[in-house]
Design an enzyme around this catalytic site. Sequence first.
Site: not given
Length: 484
Positions: A355-356, A362
């Site tokens: 997730h991180e 991004h």
Amino acid sequence: FKRVNNVYQKKDSLNLTSEQERLLDKTYKRFVRSGANLNAEDQTRLREINKELSTLGITFSNNILNENNAFKLFVDKEEDLAGLPEWFRQSAAEEAKAAGQPGKWLFTLHNASRLPFLQYSENRPLREQIYKAYINRGNNNDENDNKENIRKIVSLRLEKAKLLGFDCYANFVLDETMAKNANNVMSLLNNLWSYALPKAKAEATELQKLMDKEGKGEKVEAWDWWYYTEKLRKEKYNLSEEDTKPYFKLENVRDGAFAVANKLYGITLTKLEGIPTYHPDVEVFEVKDADGSQLGIFYVDYFPRSGKSGGAWMSNYREQQGDTRPLVCNVCSFTKPVGDTPSLLTMDEVETLFHEFGHALHGLLTKCEYKGTSGTNVVRDFVELPSQINEHWATEPEVLKMYAKHYQTGEVIPDEIIEKILQQKTFNQGFMTTELLAAAILDMNLHTVTDVKNMDMLAFEKEAMDKLGLIPEIAPRYRVTYFN
């Protein structure tokens, strides 16, 4: 502001690119939302509010950090460790030794200590002690108490929203998101709640049945949830975290996340040595595009330590802009290696790492002309999209076979374990969703109030949770006194 306003009023005649238009819109709104359109008297008051809020915010966070670090459960009798796995005992012994009490075992409120304790400890009174210490952080009527701080914060936020032309603070914040307003958010949350609560109640009934089998005549309490859930997981799926953890060596999971990014985006991450960092635990990687050009530098800081905030997040040391590439970091709180045993992750921690890293991607893959639009500088309820997409790869069978290898034998994770992992994806999700939604709804309730005078924060929380019908076996994931 006059200069920005001048451009903003003429924007339709300026042939701006979509990125320039977005940046202009954001910049103009930032000025307006910071009070640029207010009269002098209101601007002065807004400055005072902002100053007070920033001080209160720091005090609030520091109080939670102090509470986290202050709680120390030292165990000196081996029988009080009943149920705890060997790796966890070892790590607790090392913690005690580091705290100057060799020969004992130390348990703390940090996730990597509290959660396994609640999950495995057969000592019910000690489970109760650590659980209550956790949910009463900031609520002990001492120098770290946060009740008055949160009341002041909510009160000042409301005043600020009203100064800027909004009826409540939630609508002020949400005006800058995809959701747009509190009504849209509440209809989403209440809809989810109508599914989550019945599921949580059914789970509580299942846990009670399991407890009844022991014949002690006890009722399931909040501090029993993790312990009996772990038993139920074994009974239902014959799968415990002890079965999966050997396949989730931290470095292998991280390499798996990197390999997925390579397959999806063609990028490579290569470890760099000799780069200055703020702590010996931090590792540094160079990120390159498929054509060999540099995309950025990625720092990872994975282990808990005293004075470091718990939880997990992504951040930038430098943002991308034009030809300037970003410096991005992931900070987490995973179980540390102990002796010869490397850091072995739980399923939840595996998903957290992916997730991180999704947030990091991004920040790393962005190509914009302006800092204000690059990377994660997007609206708050969009920012979770890349991270959530990325975490879904973590448990895909094809991906698991790329990275989930036994840390001692190198054996690839067997199909039957993968099957069980997939089967139990909805296991305990009533609890997980309910505690999260309860916190989200509590947050919305706090920030849609229109009068805060003499508000008793704990009474407000209780009333909000009673109205939702939250069951006593579950507390909101974040209560008002430690809702960072």
